[in-house]
Design a protein around this motif. Structure first.
Motif, mmCIF file in Angstrom:
data_model
loop_
_atom_site.group_PDB
_atom_site.id
_atom_site.type_symbol
_atom_site.label_atom_id
_atom_site.label_comp_id
_atom_site.label_asym_id
_atom_site.label_seq_id
_atom_site.Cartn_x
_atom_site.Cartn_y
_atom_site.Cartn_z
ATOM 1 N N GLU A 75 0.838 -1.196 0.000
ATOM 2 C CA GLU A 75 0.000 0.000 0.000
ATOM 3 C C GLU A 75 0.875 1.249 0.000
ATOM 4 O OE1 GLU A 75 -3.465 0.129 -0.020
ATOM 5 O OE2 GLU A 75 -3.277 -2.016 -0.424
ATOM 6 N N GLN A 127 -3.278 7.497 -3.743
ATOM 7 C CA GLN A 127 -4.219 6.508 -3.211
ATOM 8 C C GLN A 127 -3.707 5.948 -1.884
ATOM 9 O OE1 GLN A 127 -4.776 3.708 -6.404
ATOM 10 N NE2 GLN A 127 -5.937 5.165 -7.627
ATOM 11 N N SER A 129 -3.502 4.946 1.991
ATOM 12 C CA SER A 129 -4.476 4.381 2.918
ATOM 13 C C SER A 129 -4.053 4.552 4.372
ATOM 14 C CB SER A 129 -4.695 2.898 2.622
ATOM 15 O OG SER A 129 -3.474 2.192 2.734
ATOM 16 N N LEU A 154 -8.563 7.587 6.400
ATOM 17 C CA LEU A 154 -7.205 7.047 6.427
ATOM 18 C C LEU A 154 -6.883 6.509 7.811
ATOM 19 C CD1 LEU A 154 -5.526 10.038 4.596
ATOM 20 C CD2 LEU A 154 -6.057 7.826 3.601
#
Length: 162
Positions: A75, A127, A129, A154
């Motif tokens: 991620e 993007q 997270s 988030l």
């Protein structure tokens, strides 16, 4: 047929000692593990913070473990740190965890109308997270969330309290 295709099944194992995490691991296990590796000079004369390879490696592992526990492997992780050694620990923690570090400056409470749109654009483009930050910045998050409620989605982590 090229050599790549003839030997495709016998590719050598990559030498990870030449990567940043590999270099840090070697330094942390070496004879100068406790010698200063990074020094951050503060704004006041004589104000400096030092981090050895051993200390950085321990902090990076702690951050990596927290990221992996959150499922952040692969991620994009926003690094929202003020200038200092916490940023370096967060960066190496991302590398150790297999996450992608996305550096950004923290929002300026005095100029939120200018800094929040920039931060929002970075988060959306990357993007992201997860957000890694300090406990001091995390304390301001409620104020920021009032202006940018979408930031609540988030996962925020203060790495200096791990």
């Amino acid at each position: 047929m090229s050599a790549l295709f003839r030997h495709f099944g016998r590719l050598p194992v990559p030498d990870f000692s030449r990567t940043l995490p590999g270099v840090l691991l070697n330094l942390a296990a070496g004879p100068s593990a406790h010698a200063p590796l990074y020094t951050f000079l503060g704004e006041v004369d004589g104000d400096e913070t030092v981090l050895s390879a051993f200390e950085l490696e321990v902090r990076a592992r702690r951050i990596a473990a927290a990221l992996q526990a959150r499922g952040a492997v692969g991620e994009r992780v926003l690094l929202l740190y003020p200038p200092g050694l916490d940023y370096i620990a967060g960066f190496f923690g991302c590398l150790y965890a297999g996450a992608v570090a996305v550096p950004a400056y923290p929002p300026d409470p005095m100029r939120l109308e200018r800094t929040l749109p920039r931060l929002r654009a970075i988060i959306q483009d990357a993007q992201a997270s997860v957000v890694l930050t300090t406990s001091g910045i995390l304390e301001l998050s409620d104020f920021v969330f009032e202006q940018a409620p979408d930031f609540r989605a988030l996962h925020w982590m203060a790495t200096d309290t791990l």
